[in-house]
Design a protein around this motif. Structure first.
Motif, PDB file in Angstrom:
ATOM      1  N   PHE B 155       0.816  -1.229   0.000  1.00 32.79           N
ATOM      2  CA  PHE B 155       0.000   0.000   0.000  1.00 32.79           C
ATOM      3  C   PHE B 155       0.845   1.274   0.000  1.00 32.79           C
ATOM      4  O   PHE B 155       0.313   2.380   0.036  1.00 32.79           O
ATOM      5  CB  PHE B 155      -0.928   0.022   1.226  1.00 32.79           C
ATOM      6  CG  PHE B 155      -1.637  -1.279   1.432  1.00 32.79           C
ATOM      7  CD1 PHE B 155      -2.650  -1.670   0.586  1.00 32.79           C
ATOM      8  CD2 PHE B 155      -1.260  -2.139   2.449  1.00 32.79           C
ATOM      9  CE1 PHE B 155      -3.283  -2.890   0.753  1.00 32.79           C
ATOM     10  CE2 PHE B 155      -1.887  -3.352   2.635  1.00 32.79           C
ATOM     11  CZ  PHE B 155      -2.903  -3.736   1.780  1.00 32.79           C
ATOM     12  N   LYS B 163      -6.224   2.643  -0.621  1.00 28.65           N
ATOM     13  CA  LYS B 163      -5.558   1.595   0.152  1.00 28.65           C
ATOM     14  C   LYS B 163      -6.517   0.488   0.610  1.00 28.65           C
ATOM     15  O   LYS B 163      -6.247  -0.693   0.428  1.00 28.65           O
ATOM     16  CB  LYS B 163      -4.856   2.206   1.370  1.00 28.65           C
ATOM     17  CG  LYS B 163      -3.609   2.975   1.007  1.00 28.65           C
ATOM     18  CD  LYS B 163      -2.874   3.460   2.237  1.00 28.65           C
ATOM     19  CE  LYS B 163      -1.585   4.168   1.833  1.00 28.65           C
ATOM     20  NZ  LYS B 163      -0.796   4.578   2.980  1.00 28.65           N
ATOM     21  N   MET B 164      -7.648   0.905   1.189  1.00 34.14           N
ATOM     22  CA  MET B 164      -8.579  -0.096   1.712  1.00 34.14           C
ATOM     23  C   MET B 164      -9.179  -0.918   0.576  1.00 34.14           C
ATOM     24  O   MET B 164      -9.350  -2.132   0.704  1.00 34.14           O
ATOM     25  CB  MET B 164      -9.669   0.586   2.553  1.00 34.14           C
ATOM     26  CG  MET B 164     -10.543  -0.364   3.320  1.00 34.14           C
ATOM     27  SD  MET B 164      -9.629  -1.576   4.311  1.00 34.14           S
ATOM     28  CE  MET B 164      -9.195  -0.616   5.744  1.00 34.14           C
ATOM     29  N   THR B 166      -7.746  -1.590  -2.196  1.00 31.99           N
ATOM     30  CA  THR B 166      -6.708  -2.518  -2.631  1.00 31.99           C
ATOM     31  C   THR B 166      -6.576  -3.689  -1.658  1.00 31.99           C
ATOM     32  O   THR B 166      -6.389  -4.841  -2.078  1.00 31.99           O
ATOM     33  CB  THR B 166      -5.352  -1.783  -2.748  1.00 31.99           C
ATOM     34  OG1 THR B 166      -5.529  -0.674  -3.621  1.00 31.99           O
ATOM     35  CG2 THR B 166      -4.266  -2.682  -3.294  1.00 31.99           C
ATOM     36  N   ALA B 167      -6.687  -3.393  -0.355  1.00 27.12           N
ATOM     37  CA  ALA B 167      -6.602  -4.473   0.644  1.00 27.12           C
ATOM     38  C   ALA B 167      -7.697  -5.505   0.393  1.00 27.12           C
ATOM     39  O   ALA B 167      -7.446  -6.718   0.423  1.00 27.12           O
ATOM     40  CB  ALA B 167      -6.729  -3.886   2.039  1.00 27.12           C
ATOM     41  N   ARG B 168      -8.910  -5.003   0.126  1.00 26.07           N
ATOM     42  CA  ARG B 168     -10.027  -5.937  -0.138  1.00 26.07           C
ATOM     43  C   ARG B 168      -9.779  -6.721  -1.417  1.00 26.07           C
ATOM     44  O   ARG B 168     -10.070  -7.912  -1.516  1.00 26.07           O
ATOM     45  CB  ARG B 168     -11.344  -5.151  -0.244  1.00 26.07           C
ATOM     46  CG  ARG B 168     -11.788  -4.609   1.087  1.00 26.07           C
ATOM     47  CD  ARG B 168     -13.258  -4.202   1.063  1.00 26.07           C
ATOM     48  NE  ARG B 168     -13.526  -3.345   2.197  1.00 26.07           N
ATOM     49  CZ  ARG B 168     -13.592  -2.014   2.145  1.00 26.07           C
ATOM     50  NH1 ARG B 168     -13.453  -1.389   1.001  1.00 26.07           N
ATOM     51  NH2 ARG B 168     -13.819  -1.309   3.227  1.00 26.07           N
ATOM     52  N   ASP B 187       0.951  -0.343   7.096  1.00 28.03           N
ATOM     53  CA  ASP B 187      -0.421   0.159   7.044  1.00 28.03           C
ATOM     54  C   ASP B 187      -1.312  -0.791   7.848  1.00 28.03           C
ATOM     55  O   ASP B 187      -1.719  -1.850   7.367  1.00 28.03           O
ATOM     56  CB  ASP B 187      -0.889   0.255   5.598  1.00 28.03           C
ATOM     57  CG  ASP B 187      -0.176   1.369   4.857  1.00 28.03           C
ATOM     58  OD1 ASP B 187      -0.489   2.543   5.107  1.00 28.03           O
ATOM     59  OD2 ASP B 187       0.721   1.056   4.048  1.00 28.03           O
ATOM     60  N   GLU B 189      -4.493  -0.598   9.272  1.00 28.72           N
ATOM     61  CA  GLU B 189      -5.907  -0.832   8.953  1.00 28.72           C
ATOM     62  C   GLU B 189      -6.049  -1.835   7.830  1.00 28.72           C
ATOM     63  O   GLU B 189      -6.887  -2.747   7.879  1.00 28.72           O
ATOM     64  CB  GLU B 189      -6.573   0.482   8.535  1.00 28.72           C
ATOM     65  CG  GLU B 189      -7.031   1.328   9.698  1.00 28.72           C
ATOM     66  CD  GLU B 189      -7.755   2.570   9.210  1.00 28.72           C
ATOM     67  OE1 GLU B 189      -8.673   2.429   8.391  1.00 28.72           O
ATOM     68  OE2 GLU B 189      -7.371   3.672   9.645  1.00 28.72           O
ATOM     69  N   GLU B 190      -5.228  -1.650   6.788  1.00 29.54           N
ATOM     70  CA  GLU B 190      -5.317  -2.526   5.618  1.00 29.54           C
ATOM     71  C   GLU B 190      -4.875  -3.948   5.977  1.00 29.54           C
ATOM     72  O   GLU B 190      -5.461  -4.923   5.512  1.00 29.54           O
ATOM     73  CB  GLU B 190      -4.457  -1.968   4.476  1.00 29.54           C
ATOM     74  CG  GLU B 190      -5.016  -0.718   3.817  1.00 29.54           C
ATOM     75  CD  GLU B 190      -4.931   0.531   4.673  1.00 29.54           C
ATOM     76  OE1 GLU B 190      -4.097   0.561   5.603  1.00 29.54           O
ATOM     77  OE2 GLU B 190      -5.722   1.468   4.447  1.00 29.54           O
TER      78      GLU B 190
END
Lengths: 293, 319
Positions: B155, B163-164, B166-168, B187, B189-190
């Motif tokens: 990220f 970012k989020m 992309t994490a998903r 990161d 949260e991610e």
């Protein structure tokens, strides 16, 4: 407006130490050569037509064989030099830091004059040279005549050897300058994806080195095409290199043939310009996309 | 395929980078190693990818790695091949395997559709956004069906709002392809959003390795808890003031109890033990600072009606 003029004036005056010699020596020299090729400003009054020298050269088969020979020697030596320089630069780049420092020895031929390199080739590869002596000592040849005529075989091999020896460090220098900024993780990524060393070299590393390879090829080719010193020591007479042909016309013949010498030089100059343009355009077309980096 | 990292340590010039790192990654599992910058996360990743060797310890793969099933690392800046189009980048691994042209085209096309890169197929890396570059890099890795996928700071080069998402996307892709994946990132949260398990790398050591909820709400140490976000340290003498906080059977302890701001609930009470000292609007929640004696406790609440100066009671709710 006056501010712009002042600024341009200051810029021109600042660059004058560079611009003046360029204008007087290079541009002046080219102009004088072109003029003399047309029979203007020649040492002897020119009696014929302006294009007489060109007509005479372009109907002389010896000129075309010299041109073809020069082209061949320049092309082969530039290609060999570029290939050797690229390969060696890649090898040096892969060396551990300590050995890479020691490998700086490759720069030695850079400081040698071309004429010295020509003599080095002569000393090593002539039938009475060092290589022949070693071959004789090892019993590979019995007499000097048994040693292959490498230098004067009619193929310009001696000149190719000399140009390659002298030019390889130069090509290495250009290629290494690009390689030091090359991200080694590209090679690691390609290897992780299963690529062999050969594929990595041709698909990943070579495109990166290409700009330096093209630049070195153009410079080495044009130098090999027009240079005088190496052909003077290692050249052959039939066919001879164009530079030797020009030298003979300029110094060893009647002053009345000066326009012919200048016409050949003029044609060599324009050939060089056309070559650079054509080569650059071709490369640009082939590398469409890579240039967008 | 699963892998085990066993007692891995690495030093550079007498300077210890990582020490005694051990953890397991199961098949189809996504593990994140989080830690501050410079803690040795990338070194660990390189050791797992066999790009570096550990001084002690080893990485054990359940099946031997091979050219067909390699470990692939997706670097922080993606390291796409600049002279190749997106299509050629994605198909590079298949070409290296001497696959037939038709098969390569089919597989690459499928990959481009999945990664939403069809429109960029003929573009060069320099023409792509950071998010697109990352998708190309992951597609290029996934197409060769790697034994393990390693993501180095996935990220780092992305905009905050990307970012989020992309994490998903990484999570769903990893589930779809079923490839064990290790991501190193700072990161948080991610990492929480996409990981099955998280390892906390602090002071050169892996301090905790557990599920995101466990690591966040039951941190093994104050340092780990504070690294993961704000935490209230409630001293023993205050515990009686927090309703429902004390298990009568639990032995008394000198150590303060750790409670996340979101684990504290406020109720207005004129005789409450705490007083709201400060209140800050933070978008989807409000941050309250509640004073009890000389201590200040941070409380996150979605209820914005409490006023500064109001008396309140605090209660610790389990997560």
């Amino acid at each position: 407006m006056s501010w712009t003029n002042n600024r341009a004036g200051r810029l021109v005056s600042g660059l004058a130490p560079l611009l003046l010699p360029y204008l007087v020596l290079f541009c002046g020299g080219i102009m004088l050569t072109i003029c003399q090729s047309f029979g203007v400003f020649t040492p002897l009054p020119h009696a014929g037509a302006a294009l007489d020298a060109y007509a005479k050269i372009l109907t002389d088969p010896a000129f075309f064989s010299s041109f073809g020979f020069s082209l061949g020697v320049a092309m082969v030596s530039a290609f060999c030099t570029m290939a050797a320089g690229t390969f060696l630069a890649y090898q040096v780049w892969q060396l551990p830091a300590k050995l890479a420092t020691a490998a700086l020895i490759y720069k030695i031929p850079l400081i040698l004059p071309h004429i010295s390199v020509a003599f080095v080739v002569l000393v090593f590869w002539s039938p009475s040279g060092i290589v022949a002596s070693i071959a004789h000592s090892l019993g590979i040849i019995q007499t000097m005549q048994d040693f292959p005529n490498i230098l004067y075989s009619g193929w310009g091999l001696g000149m190719v050897l000399a140009y390659t020896l002298k030019g390889t460090p130069f090509a290495m220098l250009l290629v290494l300058a690009l390689l030091v900024r090359f991200d080694v993780r590209q090679i690691q990524t390609a290897a992780m994806l299963g690529a062999s060393g050969v594929r990595i070299f041709f698909s990943i590393v070579l495109p990166r080195m290409a700009p330096a390879m093209h630049t070195s090829f153009i410079i080495l080719f044009l130098y090999g095409f027009g240079a005088f010193d190496i052909p003077f020591v290692l050249g052959e007479s039939r066919p001879g290199m164009l530079s030797i042909h020009v030298y003979n016309l300029y110094f060893k013949h009647d002053l009345a043939r000066r326009p012919e010498a200048m016409a050949i030089l003029t044609m060599m100059f324009f050939f060089a310009v056309i070559f650079i343009i054509a080569y650059s355009k071709t490369v640009q077309r082939l590398e469409n996309g890579v240039r967008k980096l | 395929m699963d892998l085990a990292v066993r007692s891995v340590s690495k030093r550079y010039k007498n300077h210890t980078i990582i020490e005694d790192i051990s953890f397991d990654v199961g098949p189809r599992e996504l593990v994140s190693i989080v830690g501050p910058s410079g803690v040795g996360k990338t070194t660990l990743l390189k050791i797992i990818a066999c790009l570096d060797t550990p001084d002690t310890g080893r990485v054990i793969y359940s099946e031997p790695l091979s050219k067909k099933h390699p470990v692939i690392i997706v670097f922080q800046d993606y390291v796409l091949f600049p002279s190749m189009t997106v299509k050629d980048n994605v198909g590079f691994g298949l070409k290296a395997r001497h696959m037939k042209k038709k098969q390569i085209t089919e597989q690459v096309d499928r990959m481009l559709v999945y990664f939403q890169l069809t429109r960029q197929a003929e573009q060069y890396p320099a023409q792509l956004s950071a998010g697109q570059k990352q998708r190309v890099a992951i597609a290029r890795a996934m197409i060769v069906n790697p034994a393990v996928l390693l993501l180095d700071e996935p990220f780092a080069n992305l905009d905050r709002n990307l970012k989020m998402e992309t994490a998903r996307f990484i999570r769903s892709t990893q589930q779809e392809f079923g490839i064990p994946t290790i991501s190193v990132t700072h990161d948080l949260e991610e990492a929480f959003a996409m990981s099955d398990r998280i390892g906390i790398l602090l002071d050169k050591r892996l301090q905790q390795f557990d599920t995101p909820r466990q690591v966040y709400f039951n941190s093994v140490s104050r340092k780990v808890a504070q690294f993961l976000g704000p935490v209230n340290l409630i001293p023993e003498q205050h515990l009686s003031l927090f309703q429902g906080s004390r298990d009568p059977a639990a032995p008394a302890s000198d150590k303060p109890v750790m409670a996340r701001p979101e684990n504290l609930v406020m109720t207005e009470d004129a005789n409450g033990s705490g007083r709201i000292a400060d209140k800050t609007f933070a978008g989807h929640y409000t941050v309250y600072s509640v004073a009890i004696e000389s201590h200040a406790y941070t409380v996150y609440s979605q209820d914005d009606r409490f006023a500064v100066g109001a008396q309140v009671n605090l209660q610790i709710t389990p997560y």
